[in-house]
Scaffold this motif. Sequence first.
Motif, PDB file in Angstrom:
ATOM      1  N   LEU A 102       0.921  -1.074   0.034  1.00 24.60           N
ATOM      2  CA  LEU A 102       0.095   0.178   0.051  1.00 24.60           C
ATOM      3  C   LEU A 102       0.667   1.230   0.005  1.00 24.60           C
ATOM      4  CD1 LEU A 102      -2.884  -1.060   2.517  1.00 24.60           C
ATOM      5  CD2 LEU A 102      -2.961  -1.041   0.004  1.00 24.60           C
ATOM      6  N   ILE A 103       2.119   1.155   0.477  1.00 25.72           N
ATOM      7  CA  ILE A 103       2.937   2.336   0.558  1.00 25.72           C
ATOM      8  C   ILE A 103       3.788   2.610  -0.631  1.00 25.72           C
ATOM      9  CG2 ILE A 103       4.935   3.283   1.627  1.00 25.72           C
ATOM     10  CD1 ILE A 103       4.258   2.366   4.367  1.00 25.72           C
ATOM     11  N   ALA A 104       4.125   1.245  -0.971  1.00 25.53           N
ATOM     12  CA  ALA A 104       5.036   1.052  -2.341  1.00 25.53           C
ATOM     13  C   ALA A 104       4.465   1.616  -3.699  1.00 25.53           C
ATOM     14  CB  ALA A 104       5.726  -0.181  -2.523  1.00 25.53           C
ATOM     15  N   LEU A 105       3.437   1.318  -3.832  1.00 29.62           N
ATOM     16  CA  LEU A 105       2.902   1.459  -5.228  1.00 29.62           C
ATOM     17  C   LEU A 105       2.462   2.806  -5.501  1.00 29.62           C
ATOM     18  CD1 LEU A 105       0.439  -1.672  -5.882  1.00 29.62           C
ATOM     19  CD2 LEU A 105       2.690  -1.151  -6.747  1.00 29.62           C
ATOM     20  N   PRO A 106       1.809   3.563  -4.358  1.00 27.25           N
ATOM     21  CA  PRO A 106       1.450   5.187  -4.465  1.00 27.25           C
ATOM     22  C   PRO A 106       2.857   5.939  -4.725  1.00 27.25           C
ATOM     23  CG  PRO A 106       0.076   4.307  -2.873  1.00 27.25           C
ATOM     24  CD  PRO A 106       1.043   3.014  -3.356  1.00 27.25           C
ATOM     25  N   ILE A 107       3.939   5.318  -3.915  1.00 27.08           N
ATOM     26  CA  ILE A 107       5.255   6.093  -4.255  1.00 27.08           C
ATOM     27  C   ILE A 107       5.541   5.927  -5.505  1.00 27.08           C
ATOM     28  CG2 ILE A 107       7.630   6.272  -3.410  1.00 27.08           C
ATOM     29  CD1 ILE A 107       6.597   5.483  -0.453  1.00 27.08           C
ATOM     30  N   TYR A 113       5.481   9.693 -12.549  1.00 20.14           N
ATOM     31  CA  TYR A 113       4.812  10.975 -12.957  1.00 20.14           C
ATOM     32  C   TYR A 113       5.376  12.118 -12.544  1.00 20.14           C
ATOM     33  CZ  TYR A 113       1.106   8.039 -14.943  1.00 20.14           C
ATOM     34  OH  TYR A 113       0.576   7.299 -15.791  1.00 20.14           O
ATOM     35  N   SER A 114       6.380  12.269 -11.629  1.00 21.67           N
ATOM     36  CA  SER A 114       7.014  13.468 -11.097  1.00 21.67           C
ATOM     37  C   SER A 114       8.251  13.473 -10.939  1.00 21.67           C
ATOM     38  CB  SER A 114       6.282  14.058  -9.891  1.00 21.67           C
ATOM     39  OG  SER A 114       6.958  14.954  -9.345  1.00 21.67           O
ATOM     40  N   PRO A 115       9.428  13.713 -12.047  1.00 24.69           N
ATOM     41  CA  PRO A 115      10.598  13.677 -11.720  1.00 24.69           C
ATOM     42  C   PRO A 115      10.952  14.366 -10.638  1.00 24.69           C
ATOM     43  CG  PRO A 115      10.087  14.140 -14.199  1.00 24.69           C
ATOM     44  CD  PRO A 115       8.892  14.351 -13.068  1.00 24.69           C
ATOM     45  N   LEU A 116      10.658  15.497 -10.287  1.00 23.13           N
ATOM     46  CA  LEU A 116      10.950  16.096  -9.069  1.00 23.13           C
ATOM     47  C   LEU A 116      10.965  15.266  -7.827  1.00 23.13           C
ATOM     48  CD1 LEU A 116      11.985  18.643  -7.642  1.00 23.13           C
ATOM     49  CD2 LEU A 116       9.613  19.458  -7.485  1.00 23.13           C
ATOM     50  N   ALA A 120      13.846  13.661  -5.138  1.00 14.09           N
ATOM     51  CA  ALA A 120      13.546  13.842  -3.899  1.00 14.09           C
ATOM     52  C   ALA A 120      13.454  12.613  -3.082  1.00 14.09           C
ATOM     53  CB  ALA A 120      12.392  14.908  -3.585  1.00 14.09           C
ATOM     54  N   ILE A 121      12.718  11.767  -3.446  1.00 10.19           N
ATOM     55  CA  ILE A 121      12.380  10.330  -2.429  1.00 10.19           C
ATOM     56  C   ILE A 121      13.675   9.269  -2.936  1.00 10.19           C
ATOM     57  CG2 ILE A 121      10.737   8.453  -2.294  1.00 10.19           C
ATOM     58  CD1 ILE A 121       8.722  10.347  -2.746  1.00 10.19           C
ATOM     59  N   ASP A 166      10.959  -2.267  -8.268  1.00 10.56           N
ATOM     60  CA  ASP A 166      10.486  -2.960  -9.424  1.00 10.56           C
ATOM     61  C   ASP A 166       9.038  -2.229  -9.979  1.00 10.56           C
ATOM     62  OD1 ASP A 166      12.675  -4.441  -9.226  1.00 10.56           O
ATOM     63  OD2 ASP A 166      11.670  -6.109  -8.214  1.00 10.56           O
ATOM     64  N   ALA A 167       8.321  -1.587  -9.298  1.00 11.18           N
ATOM     65  CA  ALA A 167       7.187  -1.065  -9.849  1.00 11.18           C
ATOM     66  C   ALA A 167       7.715   0.137 -10.657  1.00 11.18           C
ATOM     67  CB  ALA A 167       6.438  -0.608  -8.581  1.00 11.18           C
ATOM     68  N   VAL A 168       8.517   0.973 -10.335  1.00  9.90           N
ATOM     69  CA  VAL A 168       9.204   2.240 -10.968  1.00  9.90           C
ATOM     70  C   VAL A 168       9.521   1.735 -12.047  1.00  9.90           C
ATOM     71  CG1 VAL A 168      10.665   3.915 -10.999  1.00  9.90           C
ATOM     72  CG2 VAL A 168       9.394   3.604  -9.094  1.00  9.90           C
TER      73      VAL A 168
END
Length: 289
Positions: A102-107, A113-116, A120-121, A166-168
């Motif tokens: 639940l944490i990994a997929l939204p991140i 969708y956001s290179p910035l 940062a993360i 892996d999701a990214v």
Amino acid sequence: MTQASATDSNAPVGTAGSDRATGASIVSRLVETLRASWPAIALIVIIVAAWQAISAAGLVETYVLPSPWSIVHEMVADFDLYWRASLPTLTAILLGFAISVLIALPIAIGMVYSPLLQRAIYPLLVLSQVVPKVALAPLFIIWFGFGTPPKIFMVVLIAFFPLVVDAVVGFQAARPESLMLVRSMGASRWQAFWKVRFPWALPSIFAGAKVAITLAVVGAVVAEFVGADQGLGVVITQARGNLDTVAVFAGIGFLSIIGLILFACVSIIERVLVRGSRSGRSFEAAGSL
């Protein structure tokens, strides 16, 4: 009326035939899996047989390396003890793994969708893995006390990293032409994600999930080694203090079984959800729009 009656009468036959085909498909998959796995099975049998022979010959002291037969006997004789100890460990593993997903997929979605956001993360994600987990376990005990919460936090800390990475990779691997196709047909970015990016990324997501579920077992046991009031890690720690090597190996055996079952469950879910080629899914999804 005659045609409708014929169609109705043929429906159960078709259903039965479909059920038989499904059963035959499952059996054929099991046979193929066993056929593909026979080298590993043969190697395991050879290792266990050699281990048993060395123990039976007295080449190694029992308190150093007990025989496989004595370990299996211990697991069967005290099954209730190990099963009750397995439940808290298994609960922490499943809850921690679910929270990790639940944490990994939204991140991962935000990073795609956001290179910035990715810049940062990502360093923080790497930093979270560089810090030794054993060093953080005592802090979790201080913050959350003994029990399930520190084990869950340890599982999340260890398991979410491969899921995110892996999701990214999977989200970014979607074919640009497929994305442009669905966008040209009037799909929004969110629709393009669900119709193209997400199906394309499923193999990578499940690859990370397989790694994460095995690491989740490690995280739960590490937390139990540092400080816990119940669980297989506690049983192993107590057996180690009593120099009961057979009980230590029995606890390790139960942990291995839990890990293998969880890994198999993730693999089964992957086979159910991931079907067809990624390109086929992408263009079928585009056509459905």
